[in-house]
Motif scaffolding. Structure first.
Motif, short mmCIF file in Angstrom:
data_model
loop_
_atom_site.label_atom_id
_atom_site.label_comp_id
_atom_site.label_asym_id
_atom_site.label_seq_id
_atom_site.Cartn_x
_atom_site.Cartn_y
_atom_site.Cartn_z
N LEU A 1 0.81 -1.21 0.00
CA LEU A 1 0.00 0.00 0.00
C LEU A 1 0.85 1.27 0.00
O LEU A 1 0.42 2.31 -0.52
CB LEU A 1 -0.96 -0.02 1.19
N GLU A 2 2.05 1.19 0.56
CA GLU A 2 2.96 2.34 0.44
C GLU A 2 3.29 2.59 -1.02
O GLU A 2 3.34 3.74 -1.48
CB GLU A 2 4.23 2.08 1.25
N ARG A 3 3.52 1.52 -1.80
CA ARG A 3 3.82 1.70 -3.23
C ARG A 3 2.59 2.24 -3.96
O ARG A 3 2.70 3.10 -4.84
CB ARG A 3 4.24 0.36 -3.85
N TYR A 4 1.42 1.70 -3.63
CA TYR A 4 0.20 2.20 -4.27
C TYR A 4 0.02 3.69 -4.00
O TYR A 4 -0.33 4.47 -4.90
CB TYR A 4 -1.01 1.42 -3.75
N LEU A 5 0.26 4.11 -2.76
CA LEU A 5 0.05 5.52 -2.42
C LEU A 5 1.04 6.43 -3.13
O LEU A 5 0.73 7.60 -3.40
CB LEU A 5 0.12 5.71 -0.90
N ASP A 6 2.23 5.92 -3.43
CA ASP A 6 3.17 6.73 -4.21
C ASP A 6 2.53 7.13 -5.54
O ASP A 6 2.59 8.28 -5.96
CB ASP A 6 4.46 5.95 -4.46
N GLY A 7 1.92 6.15 -6.22
CA GLY A 7 1.26 6.44 -7.48
C GLY A 7 0.00 7.26 -7.31
O GLY A 7 -0.30 8.15 -8.13
N PHE A 8 -0.75 7.00 -6.24
CA PHE A 8 -1.99 7.74 -6.00
C PHE A 8 -1.69 9.22 -5.77
O PHE A 8 -2.39 10.10 -6.31
CB PHE A 8 -2.72 7.16 -4.79
N GLU A 9 -0.67 9.51 -5.00
CA GLU A 9 -0.33 10.91 -4.74
C GLU A 9 0.08 11.63 -6.02
O GLU A 9 -0.28 12.80 -6.24
CB GLU A 9 0.81 10.98 -3.72
N ALA A 10 0.82 10.93 -6.89
CA ALA A 10 1.22 11.54 -8.16
C ALA A 10 0.01 11.82 -9.05
O ALA A 10 -0.03 12.82 -9.76
CB ALA A 10 2.21 10.63 -8.89
N ALA A 11 -1.00 10.93 -8.97
CA ALA A 11 -2.20 11.10 -9.80
C ALA A 11 -3.17 12.13 -9.23
O ALA A 11 -4.02 12.64 -9.95
CB ALA A 11 -2.91 9.76 -9.96
N HIS A 12 -3.05 12.42 -7.94
CA HIS A 12 -3.97 13.36 -7.27
C HIS A 12 -3.17 14.39 -6.47
O HIS A 12 -3.25 14.44 -5.24
CB HIS A 12 -4.92 12.59 -6.35
N PRO A 13 -2.43 15.25 -7.16
CA PRO A 13 -1.55 16.19 -6.44
C PRO A 13 -2.29 17.21 -5.58
O PRO A 13 -1.71 17.78 -4.66
CB PRO A 13 -0.79 16.89 -7.59
N ASP A 14 -3.57 17.42 -5.87
CA ASP A 14 -4.33 18.39 -5.07
C ASP A 14 -4.92 17.78 -3.81
O ASP A 14 -5.49 18.50 -2.98
CB ASP A 14 -5.46 18.99 -5.91
N MET A 15 -4.82 16.48 -3.66
CA MET A 15 -5.37 15.80 -2.50
C MET A 15 -4.26 15.62 -1.45
O MET A 15 -3.15 15.19 -1.76
CB MET A 15 -5.93 14.44 -2.91
N ARG A 16 -4.58 15.96 -0.24
CA ARG A 16 -3.59 15.85 0.84
C ARG A 16 -3.62 14.42 1.40
O ARG A 16 -4.64 13.98 1.91
CB ARG A 16 -3.92 16.88 1.92
N VAL A 17 -2.50 13.71 1.29
CA VAL A 17 -2.41 12.32 1.75
C VAL A 17 -1.40 12.25 2.88
O VAL A 17 -0.24 12.68 2.73
CB VAL A 17 -1.99 11.37 0.61
N VAL A 18 -1.83 11.73 4.02
CA VAL A 18 -0.98 11.58 5.20
C VAL A 18 -0.88 10.10 5.54
O VAL A 18 -1.90 9.40 5.59
CB VAL A 18 -1.53 12.36 6.41
N ARG A 19 0.33 9.62 5.77
CA ARG A 19 0.56 8.22 6.13
C ARG A 19 1.09 8.16 7.56
O ARG A 19 2.21 8.59 7.84
CB ARG A 19 1.57 7.57 5.20
N MET A 20 0.30 7.64 8.47
CA MET A 20 0.74 7.46 9.84
C MET A 20 1.42 6.10 9.99
O MET A 20 0.88 5.08 9.56
CB MET A 20 -0.44 7.55 10.80
N ARG A 21 2.61 6.08 10.57
CA ARG A 21 3.34 4.84 10.80
C ARG A 21 3.60 4.67 12.30
O ARG A 21 4.69 4.96 12.81
CB ARG A 21 4.65 4.84 10.01
N PRO A 22 2.57 4.22 13.03
CA PRO A 22 2.73 4.10 14.48
C PRO A 22 3.46 2.82 14.87
O PRO A 22 3.48 1.83 14.15
CB PRO A 22 1.28 4.08 14.98
N ALA A 23 4.03 2.85 16.07
CA ALA A 23 4.52 1.65 16.73
C ALA A 23 3.31 0.85 17.21
O ALA A 23 2.16 1.16 16.88
CB ALA A 23 5.43 2.04 17.88
N PHE A 24 3.55 -0.18 18.01
CA PHE A 24 2.45 -1.00 18.54
C PHE A 24 1.57 -0.16 19.46
O PHE A 24 2.07 0.51 20.37
CB PHE A 24 3.00 -2.21 19.28
#
Length: 363
Positions: A147-170
């Motif tokens: 999904l990290e790879r998918y979001l790389d492409g999604f962000e490029a296709a939707h530059p006006d959309m703000r995408v935040v990826r949270m990477r929490p610990a346990f």
């Protein structure tokens, strides 16, 4: 601002919707779940929705939203990775695509420390630029990495959309204990065994150490990401790093060094016999996770955890002993059957407190 939260009835979801409902910038919180709970939280409205590819149309639910917080995730069944892939990967893709089609300006996604490639040989905390290749031996880490790879492409296709990826610990809190025991340990870990002084010893595997975070602290970061004009990835973790010695002190027991190979073989056999739900590949991933630096979240989100990692773990262990839970289908308590039946119950604050009764600020 209207905020829609998927997976709103689980460990992270129950904390996030409560935190958002208390935010003066948020005018409406819509919690989505496959099964609408009896749990009631002021300011939160509920709707039944399934994110699977052939599930509920999400566009009408996303209409008018200022942000979507995507938390929905299926951990089980680990014996059927096609089913978890269908929900976790294809379902997440659908959430993002339908949010974009509905004109939602921001999506905050629950990635994970599990998305990261194995850490450096030395325990140097990594920042958000560390590769997100995951660990190939576990479905959870494969899915998070994909999904990290998918979001790389999604962000490029939707530059006006703000995408935040949270990477929490346990993430731990008292009321998540029953859910997490069922997901990862199964019936072989009765809660009564985690009383201080009862266990004769804890097994210590080479390289076993991890970061933890109280779920309510993670919810604070999610709320900040909804409110602030930020993009990109954020590591979330509290201090200090935990290991088996730290857990042994909490449980008032000793540590016994255990070779990795026989421990892994025993876990693998138990998983194949359906005695435990967590496969050996998940242990392999755990032993390779990097330690994370949360400096970017502290700087960009003005975020600081209220609880030390040991306090989050102490709350979780107390929840195990008490069979704690909430009246939502995923969070139902093990030894408190009324918790799944009471309709109008707001989640209490966890009791991870210092002696003076106040949460401890860390960092």
């Amino acid at each position: 601002m209207k905020v829609v939260v998927t997976g709103a009835t689980g460990n992270a979801g129950t904390s996030v919707v409560r935190r958002l409902a208390a935010d003066p910038h948020v005018t409406e919180v819509l919690g989505l779940a496959r099964r609408v709970p009896r749990w009631r939280q002021p300011g939160v409205r509920w709707a039944a929705a399934d994110i699977d590819p052939d599930g509920t149309p999400l566009g009408p639910l996303f209409a008018g939203a200022g942000a979507v917080v995507h938390l929905a995730w299926k951990f089980q069944p680990t014996h059927d990775p096609v089913e978890t892939w269908r929900t976790n990967v294809l379902g997440t893709v659908r959430v993002f695509e339908e949010a974009a089609a509905a004109g939602v300006p921001a999506v905050v996604y629950a990635s994970s420390v599990g998305a990261y490639a194995p850490g450096p040989a030395y325990d140097r905390p990594v920042d958000e630029s560390w590769p997100t290749h995951g660990w190939p031996g576990a479905a959870y880490t494969r899915e998070k990495s994909y999904l990290e790879r998918y979001l790389d492409g999604f962000e490029a296709a939707h530059p006006d959309m703000r995408v935040v990826r949270m990477r929490p610990a346990f993430l731990f809190k008292e009321t998540s204990a029953s859910e997490q025991r069922r997901i990862f340990a199964g019936p072989l870990l009765p809660g009564r065994l985690v009383r201080p002084g009862l266990l004769p010893a804890l097994p210590d595997l080479p390289g076993l150490r991890f970061q933890a975070l109280h779920t309510d602290d993670a919810a604070d970061a999610y709320a900040a990401a909804v409110r602030l004009p930020v993009r990109g990835a954020f590591n979330l973790a509290a201090e200090p790093v935990l290991d088996v010695a730290a857990l042994a002190r909490m449980l008032e027991t000793r540590v016994v060094r255990l070779p990795l190979r026989p421990a892994r073989a025993a876990l693998s056999a138990a998983w194949r016999m359906h005695l435990v739900p967590a496969p050996a590949g998940l242990l392999d991933a755990l032993l390779r996770l990097p330690l994370m630096s949360s400096a970017r979240a502290r700087r960009k989100l003005d975020w600081q955890p209220r609880y030390a990692s040991g306090e989050a773990m102490t709350a979780f262990l107390r929840g195990l002993r008490e069979g704690a839970g909430l009246p939502t289908p995923p969070m139902a308590g093990d030894r408190a059957p009324h918790s799944a039946d009471v309709a109008d119950v707001a989640e209490p604050e966890d009791q991870a407190r210092r002696a003076d009764g106040q949460p401890r600020r860390t960092g």
